[in-house]
Design an enzyme around this catalytic site. Sequence first.
Site, PDB file in Angstrom:
ATOM      1  N   LYS A 175       9.799   5.057   8.878  1.00  0.00           N
ATOM      2  CA  LYS A 175       9.101   3.955   9.564  1.00  0.00           C
ATOM      3  C   LYS A 175       9.663   2.574   9.207  1.00  0.00           C
ATOM      4  O   LYS A 175       9.567   1.644   9.997  1.00  0.00           O
ATOM      5  CB  LYS A 175       7.610   3.992   9.217  1.00  0.00           C
ATOM      6  CG  LYS A 175       6.834   5.075   9.914  1.00  0.00           C
ATOM      7  CD  LYS A 175       5.362   4.975   9.542  1.00  0.00           C
ATOM      8  CE  LYS A 175       4.521   5.862  10.427  1.00  0.00           C
ATOM      9  NZ  LYS A 175       3.094   5.620  10.255  1.00  0.00           N
ATOM     10  N   GLY A 202      -8.520   1.666  -0.716  1.00  0.00           N
ATOM     11  CA  GLY A 202      -7.083   1.929  -0.691  1.00  0.00           C
ATOM     12  C   GLY A 202      -6.332   0.727  -0.159  1.00  0.00           C
ATOM     13  O   GLY A 202      -6.902  -0.086   0.585  1.00  0.00           O
TER      14      GLY A 202
HETATM   15  P1  ATR Z   1      -0.195   5.384   3.005  1.00  0.00           P
HETATM   16  O1  ATR Z   1       1.038   4.703   3.514  1.00  0.00           O
HETATM   17  O2  ATR Z   1      -0.442   6.731   3.613  1.00  0.00           O
HETATM   18  O3  ATR Z   1      -1.397   4.508   3.046  1.00  0.00           O
HETATM   19  P2  ATR Z   1       0.514   4.850   0.251  1.00  0.00           P
HETATM   20  O4  ATR Z   1       1.189   3.614   0.684  1.00  0.00           O
HETATM   21  O5  ATR Z   1       1.172   5.732  -0.728  1.00  0.00           O
HETATM   22  O6  ATR Z   1       0.127   5.778   1.478  1.00  0.00           O
HETATM   23  O7  ATR Z   1      -0.943   4.422  -0.297  1.00  0.00           O
HETATM   24  C1  ATR Z   1      -1.769   5.278  -0.937  1.00  0.00           C
HETATM   25  C2  ATR Z   1      -3.058   4.578  -1.347  1.00  0.00           C
HETATM   26  O8  ATR Z   1      -3.857   5.554  -1.998  1.00  0.00           O
HETATM   27  C3  ATR Z   1      -2.865   3.460  -2.350  1.00  0.00           C
HETATM   28  O9  ATR Z   1      -3.867   2.491  -2.163  1.00  0.00           O
HETATM   29  C4  ATR Z   1      -3.095   4.170  -3.694  1.00  0.00           C
HETATM   30  O10 ATR Z   1      -3.548   3.334  -4.729  1.00  0.00           O
HETATM   31  P3  ATR Z   1      -2.537   2.397  -5.578  1.00  0.00           P
HETATM   32  O11 ATR Z   1      -2.250   1.206  -4.703  1.00  0.00           O
HETATM   33  O12 ATR Z   1      -3.276   2.039  -6.785  1.00  0.00           O
HETATM   34  O13 ATR Z   1      -1.323   3.245  -5.838  1.00  0.00           O
HETATM   35  C5  ATR Z   1      -4.180   5.128  -3.308  1.00  0.00           C
HETATM   36  N1  ATR Z   1      -4.237   6.281  -4.213  1.00  0.00           N
HETATM   37  C6  ATR Z   1      -3.397   7.342  -4.230  1.00  0.00           C
HETATM   38  N2  ATR Z   1      -3.770   8.213  -5.189  1.00  0.00           N
HETATM   39  C7  ATR Z   1      -4.884   7.683  -5.778  1.00  0.00           C
HETATM   40  C8  ATR Z   1      -5.768   8.106  -6.828  1.00  0.00           C
HETATM   41  N3  ATR Z   1      -5.584   9.279  -7.462  1.00  0.00           N
HETATM   42  N4  ATR Z   1      -6.817   7.317  -7.130  1.00  0.00           N
HETATM   43  C9  ATR Z   1      -7.019   6.136  -6.496  1.00  0.00           C
HETATM   44  N5  ATR Z   1      -6.232   5.687  -5.501  1.00  0.00           N
HETATM   45  C10 ATR Z   1      -5.177   6.442  -5.150  1.00  0.00           C
END
Ligand code: ATR
Length: 281
Positions: free
Chosen positions: A67, A130
């Site tokens: 993307k 998120g």
């Molecule tokens: P996408 O593009 O699908 O939104 P991403 O950019 O990897 O995926 O974003 C994932 C989101 O899930 C992020 O907000 C991440 O939190 P961080 O910014 O702190 O990394 C959140 N996330 C993923 N695993 C998590 C977990 N175990 N607990 C809390 N938040 C989580």
Amino acid sequence: MPYNLKLIGYPIKHSMSPWIHKEFLKRTGIEGSYSLFEINPEDDFEAKLLQLKKEQTDGFNITVPYKEKIISYLDEIDETAREMQAVNTVVAKNGKWIGYNTDGIGYVRALTSAYPRLFQMTDLKILIIGSGGAARGIYYALARSGSEVIDLANRTRSKAEEIAALGTDKVNTEIYSISEAEGVLASYDLIIQTTSVGMMPNEEQAPLTIRELKEDAVVSDIIYQPIKTKLLQQAEQVNGNIHFGHTMLLYQAQSAFEIWTGKLANVTDMDTQLQQILEGR
Ligand code: ATR
């Protein structure tokens, strides 16, 4: 000439996009095809794009992991996609490739279609859990559709701050940690879950626990595998209204199809069919 449409990404063999767009072609009476064009990360990306240009595609969707990578190969980019630094739809017009991003607007359309009353409220309070790419698109689209209170809860505060910078003068955004957000959930009309927590095979997980909700509140989860996540189950237990993630797939596709063909496909009944397909596989 029939439309020649494609999906680029890796892996894409299980994507629902071909089913959705073939259904749109049928429903609008437009002749065309929508096929997979998988690019393995070990392939020469540029060479593959040249091949695609030769095949005279009219447009394509582009998904993970390309993307962002596609941007440097475009002739033009629309403002939303530029702000997102991510493109999910490309249209070929007079030999030029123009990039768009329909994820955020697709989400807002899906939600409006399920819960029109939300966007008629003058004091709608929204919380997004998120702050990844998906949250970014949704925040941007909600801010531009007139929502004024859009708070963010994220594990990493700096990522939420980056998203808050996308707001307009009219938008107010508080940033919370996940545990702080847990304590204020009952003040929101709309809670949108955008993290990957709770996605198969970890469907027993939820990013936080819902103990109480405001009357008539809607909890929306963009995860669609499973369709009814742990978080949505918690929301139902305290009489919340729920909104399923697979509907976003349909509406981001509807918006892409509109960019390619100028026709707005009718998605009535497709969410139930899509749910059945997703649950059955
Ligand atoms: P996408 O593009 O699908 O939104 P991403 O950019 O990897 O995926 O974003 C994932 C989101 O899930 C992020 O907000 C991440 O939190 P961080 O910014 O702190 O990394 C959140 N996330 C993923 N695993 C998590 C977990 N175990 N607990 C809390 N938040 C989580």
